[in-house]
Design an enzyme around this catalytic site. Structure first.
Site, PDB file in Angstrom:
ATOM      1  N   CYS A 135       0.795  -1.231   0.000  1.00 15.36           N
ATOM      2  CA  CYS A 135       0.000   0.000   0.000  1.00 15.36           C
ATOM      3  C   CYS A 135       0.828   1.283   0.000  1.00 15.36           C
ATOM      4  O   CYS A 135       0.373   2.332   0.473  1.00 15.36           O
ATOM      5  CB  CYS A 135      -0.976  -0.041   1.165  1.00 15.36           C
ATOM      6  N   LYS A 204      -8.663  -0.876  10.380  1.00 18.62           N
ATOM      7  CA  LYS A 204      -8.725  -1.822   9.264  1.00 18.62           C
ATOM      8  C   LYS A 204      -7.868  -3.030   9.622  1.00 18.62           C
ATOM      9  O   LYS A 204      -6.683  -2.894   9.914  1.00 18.62           O
ATOM     10  CB  LYS A 204      -8.203  -1.160   7.995  1.00 18.62           C
ATOM     11  N   ARG A 214      -9.291  -8.524  -3.864  1.00 18.02           N
ATOM     12  CA  ARG A 214      -7.945  -8.467  -4.449  1.00 18.02           C
ATOM     13  C   ARG A 214      -7.953  -8.982  -5.888  1.00 18.02           C
ATOM     14  O   ARG A 214      -7.144  -8.553  -6.695  1.00 18.02           O
ATOM     15  CB  ARG A 214      -6.958  -9.209  -3.549  1.00 18.02           C
ATOM     16  N   ARG A 226      -0.072  -8.038   4.815  1.00 13.10           N
ATOM     17  CA  ARG A 226      -0.216  -6.649   5.255  1.00 13.10           C
ATOM     18  C   ARG A 226      -0.187  -6.509   6.775  1.00 13.10           C
ATOM     19  O   ARG A 226      -0.659  -5.530   7.324  1.00 13.10           O
ATOM     20  CB  ARG A 226      -1.526  -6.076   4.719  1.00 13.10           C
ATOM     21  N   LYS A 257     -13.346  -1.864   9.507  1.00 13.59           N
ATOM     22  CA  LYS A 257     -13.352  -2.768   8.352  1.00 13.59           C
ATOM     23  C   LYS A 257     -12.577  -4.031   8.662  1.00 13.59           C
ATOM     24  O   LYS A 257     -11.473  -3.912   9.181  1.00 13.59           O
ATOM     25  CB  LYS A 257     -12.708  -2.041   7.170  1.00 13.59           C
ATOM     26  N   SER A 283     -15.702  -7.582   0.610  1.00 11.25           N
ATOM     27  CA  SER A 283     -15.955  -8.499  -0.502  1.00 11.25           C
ATOM     28  C   SER A 283     -16.210  -9.938  -0.062  1.00 11.25           C
ATOM     29  O   SER A 283     -17.095 -10.606  -0.593  1.00 11.25           O
ATOM     30  CB  SER A 283     -14.779  -8.443  -1.479  1.00 11.25           C
ATOM     31  N   TYR A 322     -21.379  -3.955  -1.210  1.00 12.22           N
ATOM     32  CA  TYR A 322     -21.674  -4.398  -2.577  1.00 12.22           C
ATOM     33  C   TYR A 322     -23.130  -4.827  -2.712  1.00 12.22           C
ATOM     34  O   TYR A 322     -23.601  -5.082  -3.810  1.00 12.22           O
ATOM     35  CB  TYR A 322     -20.733  -5.551  -2.960  1.00 12.22           C
TER      36      TYR A 322
HETATM   37  C1  PBG Z   1      -6.809  -1.399  -0.049  1.00 11.82           C
HETATM   38  C2  PBG Z   1      -8.189  -1.895   0.120  1.00 11.82           C
HETATM   39  C3  PBG Z   1      -8.597  -3.212   0.286  1.00 11.82           C
HETATM   40  C4  PBG Z   1      -9.994  -3.198   0.395  1.00 11.82           C
HETATM   41  C5  PBG Z   1     -10.395  -1.877   0.304  1.00 11.82           C
HETATM   42  N1  PBG Z   1      -9.260  -1.082   0.151  1.00 11.82           N
HETATM   43  C6  PBG Z   1      -7.832  -4.468   0.218  1.00 11.82           C
HETATM   44  C7  PBG Z   1      -6.741  -4.767   1.133  1.00 11.82           C
HETATM   45  O1  PBG Z   1      -6.479  -4.063   2.112  1.00 11.82           O
HETATM   46  O2  PBG Z   1      -6.077  -5.748   0.852  1.00 11.82           O
HETATM   47  C8  PBG Z   1     -10.854  -4.395   0.616  1.00 11.82           C
HETATM   48  C9  PBG Z   1     -12.287  -4.241   0.283  1.00 11.82           C
HETATM   49  C10 PBG Z   1     -13.060  -5.495   0.201  1.00 11.82           C
HETATM   50  O3  PBG Z   1     -12.585  -6.603   0.486  1.00 11.82           O
HETATM   51  O4  PBG Z   1     -14.230  -5.385  -0.193  1.00 11.82           O
HETATM   52  N2  PBG Z   1      -6.722  -0.371  -0.969  1.00 11.82           N
END
Ligand code: PBG
Length: 334
Positions: A135, A204, A214, A226, A257, A283, A322
């Protein structure tokens, strides 16, 4: 003599005895305006590629993005989070900074079509733009490559300012960098964007529930994970510290999140934040519902609305999901 407060005088079922009464006393009510729909945009025209693990969600080009947003808007969903998939990646994610980058172009295109009738929130991060999928930019820490926090901050500010210039309504940094909110606030203010709020991905977690995303955003880390920047799912107090720091740095909205495995964190955040709390129904959470529904194992409408209600009841006033289109349709249908 007052009646003792207990059975048989007290009967909670009395208050569930009529649908009209149940409607009257319902504590949590979902509205389409609670939802933010995440969308994925890539360069090109006429692109509408369905994401296999996220049925009903597509990689779009700016022109088809306009159609998608128009259709969602007709259902009452008017806020959108935008993720970009650039034409080229490099170790620094430079494509994220160009005023002609994919998200900048998408914002201008959508703005031209709908003016201020839609609310656009670009995700601010580099994982879709870097060859390594982390990131931000990397440096050596204890003999291993890791995210270079302080060197990434100016790039993040540049990305946010570029999105604001293109017409973003709000920015949402998602990289879990220390000091990101402070840096972005200072950068936006210096560029004259005092009115652009920051929704910070404050708590997060390093979660397995991001799997389908992803694929959608073509952003998996090419090595490692991460865990040096996203939080350990086992920690709750640490989330509150992250939230407090983001608030001190000037966050206008704080986000938790994922949502479902973290309803306790949403509730605890709500209790201390004093600003609106957002929750990202991610997701993997979406994919599980879709997969079970496709198998006929659950009632999709009922389960989806129950999930979204639980997130709101926990304390979120904004839900990134979503399910937004389906939920808005169901809510509209009564
Ligand atoms: C990183 C980001 C992620 C998601 C939103 N922003 C992925 C991650 O941190 O690997 C995940 C969103 C989702 O799973 O719906 N820019």
């Amino acid at each position: 003599m007052p009646t003792p407060a207990g059975f048989p005088t007290v009967r909670p079922r009395r208050m569930r005895s009529s649908p009209l009464l149940r409607d009257m006393i319902r504590e949590t009510v979902l509205r389409p305006s609670d939802f933010v729909l995440p969308l994925f945009v890539r360069p090109g025209t006429g692109i509408r590629t369905e994401i296999a693990s996220m049925p009903g969600n597509f990689q779009l080009s700016p022109d088809t993005l306009v159609d998608e947003i128009g259709a969602a808007k007709d259902l009452g969903v008017k806020s959108f989070m935008l993720f970009g998939i650039p034409a080229t990646k490099d170790p620094e994610g430079r494509a994220a900074l160009s005023d002609d980058g994919i998200v900048q172009t998408a914002i201008r295109t959508v703005r031209k079509a709908f003016g201020r009738d839609v609310y656009l929130i670009p995700d601010e991060c580099f994982c879709e733009y870097t060859t390594h999928g982390h990131c931000g930019i990397l440096c050596d820490v204890h003999g291993a490559l890791d995210l270079d926090n302080d060197a990434t901050l100016p790039l993040l500010v540049e990305q946010c300012v570029s999105h604001a210039k293109a017409g973003a309504d709000m920015v949402a940094p998602s990289g879990m960098l220390d000091g990101m909110v402070q840096a972005i606030r200072a950068g936006l203010d210096a560029a004259g964007f005092l009115h652009v709020p920051i929704m910070s991905y404050s708590a997060k977690y390093a979660s397995g529930f991001y799997g389908p995303f992803r694929d959608a955003a073509e952003s998996p880390p090419q090595f490692g994970d991460r865990t040096t920047y996203q939080m350990d799912p086992a920690n709750g107090d640490e989330a509150l510290r992250e939230v407090a720091l983001d608030l001190a740095e000037g966050a206008d909205i704080v986000m938790v999140k994922p949502a479902l495995s973290y309803l306790d964190i949403i509730r605890r955040t709500k209790e201390i934040a004093g600003v609106p709390v957002a929750a990202y129904n991610v997701s993997g959470e979406f994919a599980m519902v879709k997969a079970a529904a496709a198998n006929g194992w659950i009632d999709e409408r009922r389960v989806t609305l129950e999930i979204l209600t639980s997130i709101k009841r926990a304390g979120a006033s904004i839900i990134l999901t979503y399910h937004a289109r389906d939920a808005a349709r169901w809510l509209g249908a009564g």
